[in-house]
Write a protein that holds these residues in place. Sequence first.
Motif, short mmCIF file in Angstrom:
data_model
loop_
_atom_site.label_atom_id
_atom_site.label_comp_id
_atom_site.label_asym_id
_atom_site.label_seq_id
_atom_site.Cartn_x
_atom_site.Cartn_y
_atom_site.Cartn_z
N ASN A 61 0.81 -1.23 0.00
CA ASN A 61 0.00 0.00 0.00
C ASN A 61 0.84 1.27 0.00
OD1 ASN A 61 -2.63 -1.18 -0.05
ND2 ASN A 61 -2.26 -1.87 2.05
N PRO A 114 7.07 11.80 -7.39
CA PRO A 114 7.77 10.77 -6.60
C PRO A 114 8.93 10.14 -7.37
CG PRO A 114 5.40 10.55 -6.31
CD PRO A 114 5.61 11.56 -7.42
N LEU A 133 11.20 16.89 6.23
CA LEU A 133 11.34 16.64 4.80
C LEU A 133 12.80 16.54 4.40
CD1 LEU A 133 8.70 19.05 3.15
CD2 LEU A 133 8.44 16.63 3.76
N THR A 145 1.63 3.85 -2.35
CA THR A 145 1.17 4.22 -3.69
C THR A 145 1.88 5.45 -4.24
OG1 THR A 145 -0.66 5.43 -2.68
CG2 THR A 145 -1.10 3.16 -3.39
N GLY A 146 2.94 5.89 -3.57
CA GLY A 146 3.69 7.04 -4.09
C GLY A 146 4.27 6.75 -5.46
N VAL A 190 9.33 6.95 -2.16
CA VAL A 190 9.13 8.36 -1.81
C VAL A 190 8.61 8.50 -0.38
CG1 VAL A 190 6.75 8.57 -2.68
CG2 VAL A 190 8.26 10.56 -2.70
N GLU A 191 7.87 7.49 0.08
CA GLU A 191 7.34 7.55 1.44
C GLU A 191 8.45 7.49 2.49
OE1 GLU A 191 6.13 5.60 -0.97
OE2 GLU A 191 3.95 5.78 -1.06
#
Lengths: 770, 155
Positions: free
Chosen positions: B33, B105, B85, B35-36, B76-77
Motif C-alpha cells: 500500500n 515521486p 522533509l 502508492t507514491g 518516496v514515502e
Amino acid sequence: MYKYVGKDVKRVDGLDKVTGYTKYVDDIKMPGMLYAKIKKSPYAHAKIRKIDTSKAEALEGVKAVITGADVPNRVGLYLEDKTFLATDKVRFIGEPVAAVAAVTPEIAEQAVELIEVEYEELPSVFTAMDAIKPDAPLVHENLGEYYHGPIFFPKPGTNISNHYKIRKGDVEKGFAEADYIMENEFYVPHIQHAPIENHSVIALTEPSGKVTVWSACQSPYAVRKALSVAFNLPLHKVRVISPAVGGGFGGKAGTTLEGITIPLSQKCVGKPVKLTFTREEDMICSFVRQGCLARIKTGVKKDGRIVAEENTFYWEGGAYTEYGVNISRAGGYASTGPYDIPNVKADSYCVYTNQPVGGPYRGFGMSEIHFAIEQNLDMVATQMGMDPVEFRKINAIKEGGHTVTGQQLYNVGITKCIEAVEKDIEWGKKSEPSGPNKVRGKGIACMYKAPSMPNNVASSAVIKINEDGTANLLVTAMDIGQGSNTVLAQIAAEELTIPVEKISVVTGDTDITPYEWQTVASRITYCAGNAVKKAAQDAKEQMLKLASIALGLPAEYLEFKDEHVVSKIYPDRKISIASLALGLEMPDGSGVHGPIIGRGSFIPPNVRNTDKETGQGDKPVAFWTFGAQAVEIEIDTETGQIEVIKVAAAYDVGKAINPQLCKAQIEGGIVQGIGSALLEQQIMDKGRVLNPNFVDYKIPAVSDAPEMIVRIVEVPEETGPYGARGVGEPAMVPTAPAIANAVYDALGIRINSLPLSAEKVLKAIKDSQK
Amino acid sequence: MKHSISFTINGEKVHLEVEPHKTLLNMIREDLNLTGAKEGCGAGECGSCTVIVDGKAVNSCMMLAVEADGKEIITVEGLAKNGVLDALQESFINNAALQCGYCTPGMLMSAKALLMRNPKPSEEEIKEAIAGNLCRCTGYKVIVDAIKEAAEKNN
C-alpha cells in the motif's frame, strides 16, 4: 497594496505531492473492488453484426459484461453524437465495443479475449479533404437527428459537424485594394495530451441506484450532467468526485471512462469497479488533438497593413466531435490571430474522420491555427521585404482595435509582449553556431486566445469561517497542476485578511463542493477567482454587520485587517474574525446571526451570441489573453536535428496572482510546445495508431528543455479578479510557429507542417540543394 | 507457485510471498500500500515508478518483485525522516518544481539516488540522472533548479 495576491506563495498541495501522499484515482483501493477491461474495435469503420459474450460471462471471476446495448443514450458536451460503447457500428480503431468487470484485472483481460464480435467492414475516410467530398462514406448518417447547442451548425448528410463562418467587412473589396496577395497552406497532425497519469475511474452503484464515480477528471459538474443524460439518472443520484488529476491538458475534460464503469457497476451493486487505461489505450482511446489543414490568403498594402484575409480551416475531428465542434468554432472566431484586419472571410469546418476522437487540448485550436497564421505572417513579411517583428507591430491589435468578430478591445498588451521578447532574444543579432555543419536562426510568433466556452457558464464558491478564525474554501475548480488551489486560497486570503495557511481548500465533489462548469479554457483564475472573491466579500459583509453591533460603530467606519474587523478611526477598537465565526454573542448571553458562510457566484458579464451568418458580435468571449514568444535555434545540417537554445516569452496576464506559479505554467507550456513542434505526431496508417507508447511517441525530456526567459506583462483585465486573465493554454501556442520561423531564418527553408522532425528537416535541406 | 522473499523497505524489514510474475511496482503498491510510486507506462519509458534499490534508481515496473529479495529499497514515502522533509522535497516545493505531482515521486527518487552517490553533481549530471523521468507539466527547468538547490544544501 496586496498582502497575498501577487506573491510567490508556495503551493498549498506541495507537501502532499512531494511525500507521495496525494491519492490519484488509481491509488485508491476499496474492499470488494472489481477490475474492468475493454474490448476494442480492430476496424476503422464497420457495422457490428453480432456480439457474443457468453464465453466471457461463463469465465470464473467475471461479474459483469456489457455491450453497446447497455448504454444506448447518446451524449456529448456540445453535440450529442457519441455513446460510451459502440452500438450499431464502430467508427475508429480502438473504439470500445464491450467491457468486463472481474475480480482481478487478469481475469477481466482473459474475458475480453473471449468476447466474439462479428463485423462488416465499411469504407473509411482518413483525411478531412477526403471526408468532405460529396461521395465520401458518412461517419454519422444520422447527424441531422443529433441534439446540439444553438451556436453550432452541423450539415446533415455530410461529414461536416460544424461550419463556423466569419464575414467581416468586404473581403473582395479588401483584396481589390491590396498591393500584394499571397496564399499559403499548412498542416498540423494529431497529437496526444500524454499526461503521465493514464485515465482512471472507479464507479460504485448503491442499492438506491445512486452512482458515485471517483474520476481523474477536470470537470466534475459537466461530467455529472453527461452521465445523468446517459443513464437516465437525476442529478442528485450521480456523484462525481475528482480526488486528484495527474495532468489534464484538456484530455480529462468531458467524460472519459465513467460511462463504461457505471453500467458495469450497475450490474454489481455495492461493488466498486475500477478501470485504468494502459498507456497504449490512453494514446488511442482517449481524446487526441485533432489534425488541422489551414489555408490562408492574405491581401496586404505596400506599407505593411494587412487589408484582407481569407482563412479556411479543416479540422480532422475523428470519429466523434461532441467536443471538437467547439474547437472549430474557436478557430473561427480567432481566425486571424491577434491582428486587426478590416476585411475577413473565414470558414472553419469540423469534419468527421475514422480516426481517434479529437477533443480539447491545451490551446483549444489556437496552437493549430497560429501555426498557420504566424508562419503565414512571416512569409508575407519576407515577400514584402519587411522585418517580421515590425510587420507584427504594424498589424497587431491596438487600443480600441477590433477582432475578427468586430469586438472592440481595450487594455491590449500585445505590443508590450512583442517588445519584451524582441529585447530578450536580441532580435536582429546573429550568434555564432556551436560548430561546423551547424546553423542558427531566430523566429518570433504571437498569439491570442479567449476562453472557448458557452456565454453563460457559471462558477461558484463557498467559504466557511471556522470558530478559530480559519476558513474552508469549497470550489469545484480542479487543481490539475496549474496551481488553482494556491491561487484561489490567495484570493480568499487577500479578501478575508486570513493567512493562506489558515485556509483549507476543498475541491471536486459534486455532493459537497459548489458548481463549477469546467476546469478548462484557462478560465479558472478568472471565473472561479471572481466567485471566490465574491464569496469572501459575502462573508465579510455578514461579519461587518455583526462587528458593527459589537463595536457600536457604523459598518462604513470598519475595515478588515489582520484577521480582525477594525475601526478605521480607532484601530484599537476591533473584534476578531474568530469571535464572529458562529455569530455574535450578545452581552445578555443570547446570540444573533449564526455561522458565517460566504457564497459567491459568477458568470462572465455580457458575453453574447454572434450572428450566425457573419460571426460578428461585440462580445463573444469573456476576455482575450495576448502573448509572444521568440526563439533561437541551432540546426545540425548533417542530421536535420533542431536544438532550441533559448525561448523568450511574454504574456499579458493582467495580474499574476502568483508570479512563481504563473511563470512555471508558461515554462511548462513552452516545453509542451517544443514537443509539438519537434517530436510529436500520432503516426497513423489507415486509422491505426502506430506509435502508442513513449518510445515511438516521444514527449520532451529534460534534455529538450531550452533556456527560458519569461516576462509577465500586466495590463489589467477590468472584469478579472485584481485584473487577472488566464494563461495556462496560451503558454504553448506560439512555440511551434516561432520555431518554424526560426528554421526559415536559419536555412531559408519553409516547412509548412508539424512536427519539424530531424528527418523532415534533413529532407527539406537535401531537396533545397537539388 | 509463490516465492518467499525478505527485504528492507524504508528502513523496515518485510517478508512476503509473491507470484513470480509480479513486478516490484505492483508489490509495492498492492501488497505494501505504498502508492507514491506510479505506473505511467508499465514499460520503463516514463520513470514515474522510480524507487531506489540498493542505492540505485530503478524503474520498479521493470523489475520483478522476487528480485527484491535481500535488497534495500527506498520509496518516496521513506524520504522524509521523522516528519522532517528531505532537502529535495523542500527544494521541490520552494522552486515550484511540481505541478500535477504525478511524476514527482519518481523524479525525487532519481534525484535522491544521484545525490546519494554524488552529493555535488554538475548540471549535466543532474540532467542525466532525470533523463528517464518524463514530466508533462513543468518544462523541467525548475526541477533542475530544485535538485541544484538541494545539492547545495548538502554541501
